[in-house]
Design an enzyme around this catalytic site. Sequence first.
Site, PDB file in Angstrom:
ATOM      1  N   ARG A 276      59.769  53.333  42.168  1.00 27.99           N
ATOM      2  CA  ARG A 276      61.126  53.773  42.611  1.00 27.99           C
ATOM      3  C   ARG A 276      61.550  54.891  41.900  1.00 27.99           C
ATOM      4  NH1 ARG A 276      64.782  50.487  45.712  1.00 27.99           N
ATOM      5  NH2 ARG A 276      63.480  48.576  44.992  1.00 27.99           N
ATOM      6  N   ARG A 312      65.400  49.925  54.922  1.00 27.95           N
ATOM      7  CA  ARG A 312      66.215  49.158  53.702  1.00 27.95           C
ATOM      8  C   ARG A 312      67.584  48.723  53.936  1.00 27.95           C
ATOM      9  NH1 ARG A 312      67.430  51.467  49.682  1.00 27.95           N
ATOM     10  NH2 ARG A 312      66.841  49.953  48.203  1.00 27.95           N
ATOM     11  N   CYS A 342      66.700  48.606  69.578  1.00 32.59           N
ATOM     12  CA  CYS A 342      67.430  47.415  70.085  1.00 32.59           C
ATOM     13  C   CYS A 342      67.798  46.370  69.371  1.00 32.59           C
ATOM     14  CB  CYS A 342      66.609  47.181  71.491  1.00 32.59           C
ATOM     15  SG  CYS A 342      66.616  48.595  72.444  1.00 32.59           S
ATOM     16  N   GLU A 343      68.537  46.462  68.297  1.00 30.66           N
ATOM     17  CA  GLU A 343      68.810  45.465  67.472  1.00 30.66           C
ATOM     18  C   GLU A 343      70.272  45.672  66.980  1.00 30.66           C
ATOM     19  OE1 GLU A 343      66.948  42.880  66.120  1.00 30.66           O
ATOM     20  OE2 GLU A 343      64.791  43.480  66.843  1.00 30.66           O
ATOM     21  N   TYR A 370      60.228  53.150  49.262  1.00 27.63           N
ATOM     22  CA  TYR A 370      60.356  52.163  49.931  1.00 27.63           C
ATOM     23  C   TYR A 370      61.083  52.615  51.442  1.00 27.63           C
ATOM     24  CZ  TYR A 370      58.879  49.852  45.694  1.00 27.63           C
ATOM     25  OH  TYR A 370      58.408  49.550  44.459  1.00 27.63           O
TER      26      TYR A 370
HETATM   27  C1  LIG Z   1      56.620  46.943  43.287  1.00 19.53           C
HETATM   28  C2  LIG Z   1      55.967  47.030  41.870  1.00 19.53           C
HETATM   29  C3  LIG Z   1      55.929  48.000  40.984  1.00 19.53           C
HETATM   30  C4  LIG Z   1      57.033  48.946  41.145  1.00 19.53           C
HETATM   31  O1  LIG Z   1      58.367  48.625  41.239  1.00 19.53           O
HETATM   32  P1  LIG Z   1      59.628  49.578  41.193  1.00 19.53           P
HETATM   33  O2  LIG Z   1      60.814  48.594  41.119  1.00 19.53           O
HETATM   34  O3  LIG Z   1      59.256  50.489  42.336  1.00 19.53           O
HETATM   35  O4  LIG Z   1      59.511  50.523  39.951  1.00 19.53           O
HETATM   36  C5  LIG Z   1      55.307  47.803  39.856  1.00 19.53           C
HETATM   37  N1  LIG Z   1      54.611  46.770  39.572  1.00 19.53           N
HETATM   38  C6  LIG Z   1      54.328  45.869  40.565  1.00 19.53           C
HETATM   39  C7  LIG Z   1      53.193  44.784  40.151  1.00 19.53           C
HETATM   40  C8  LIG Z   1      54.947  45.826  41.971  1.00 19.53           C
HETATM   41  O5  LIG Z   1      54.753  44.728  42.589  1.00 19.53           O
END
Ligand SMILES: *Cc1c(COP(=O)(O)O)cnc(C)c1O
Length: 416
Positions: A276, A312, A342-343, A370
């Site tokens: 992220r 999200r 339709c939700e 995401y």
């Molecule tokens: C999803 C995930 C990440 C990344 O997480 P962020 O919050 O997007 O930084 C890193 N490592 C693992 C094992 C994950 O499942």
Amino acid sequence: MSAFARSDGVLYAEGVSLAAIAERFGTPCWVYSRHALEAALDEFQGELAGTDALVCYAVKANSNLAVLDVLARRGAGFDIVSGGELKRVLAAGADPRRIVFSGVGKSAGEMGLALRAGILCFNVESAAELDRLDAVAGELGKVAPVSLRVNPDVDARTHPYVSTGLKENKFGVAYEDALPLYRRAARLANLRVSGIDCHIGSQLLDAAPFVEALEKILLLIDRLATEGIALEHIDLGGGLGIRYRDEAPPAVRDYLQPLLAQLRGRKLRVILEPGRRLVGNAGVLLTRVEYLKPGDAKSFAIVDAAMNDLARPALYGSWHEIVPVVPRQGPVRPWEIVGPVCESGDFLGRGRELALAAGDLLAIMSAGAYSMSMSSNYNSRPRAAEVLVDGEHAHLVRRRETVEELYALEERLPCA
Ligand SMILES: *Cc1c(COP(=O)(O)O)cnc(C)c1O
């Protein structure tokens, strides 16, 4: 410089107006900034300069090939969670020796793919997975580099759906089980113990849980050393949060410095798996207002993006800033920004104070992570186009799907 800023009132992605992008590529449409992607990666790499470290971008946050390509060219490795993601990163030109493979349910087929590609490490999440990996590696005549994902049982203090480091989560092996599992891994002929990893959750806004997790992991590393199990690397996962509204996530420096200080003097390569933080604020979702439906109780602005595009808000109750691309004068009122699906859960924003007219373009901010990667074809809606802006140039990096493509794999029953 922010990658998304106004010029003469109009919202731009770098040097290209979002109005021009909507005109050229249609809506809904994802728009990413190359500059923002690179700046986010540079922030990590700058802090890590001079240390033996590798930033492995967590591909599931946004897996578009162009996004992967931009990050790979700048030296990023990748954290994948499926064979599909492996094929994607290889197609994007990634170096297999910079790939770590996470996930609780790796199939034998996926393990085989990754072994043949020659990835850096398998982040193993259970005893059964160790055994399967040993067997698959044996059949292929390979030795699999492994790390155990240890669950440090710390509270990431984030949304329960994205908190992964507590005992009750499905992820990783329990802290108490780690030692016997490492002994077992060290005995298995087709495995090579390479490291240790943890990932405690996502959208963390506080550096303290990371420090707490690292302390516990270091205790384990020292214990392993006394048994002659020496690790080459420590992978601290991802999880660093971003600002969606008024959150105050730590600067990358404030997150990393305490961790690097704890690691000083140890001969351990450091791996990080940010997702992220690298892409979240490097993308927006462009959408157009189809209809306004003002009412006494609530007023609805029905837009052409929906929960199938950006799940999200419906899934986690997440808040994304929503702004007009070209602001207009006129009375402001609170709008429910909703899609055509339709939700009743199909909302993108609630009670947003905006002056709106049908046909207006809106930008849903912080939609780089995401977002497209979680989108679906619910209601037979083709997935939106993706555009990557590089300075004055807008590149179409995934064209809009067609409806025919959505059912191209389906068949009617044979006649009579
Ligand atoms: C999803 C995930 C990440 C990344 O997480 P962020 O919050 O997007 O930084 C890193 N490592 C693992 C094992 C994950 O499942």
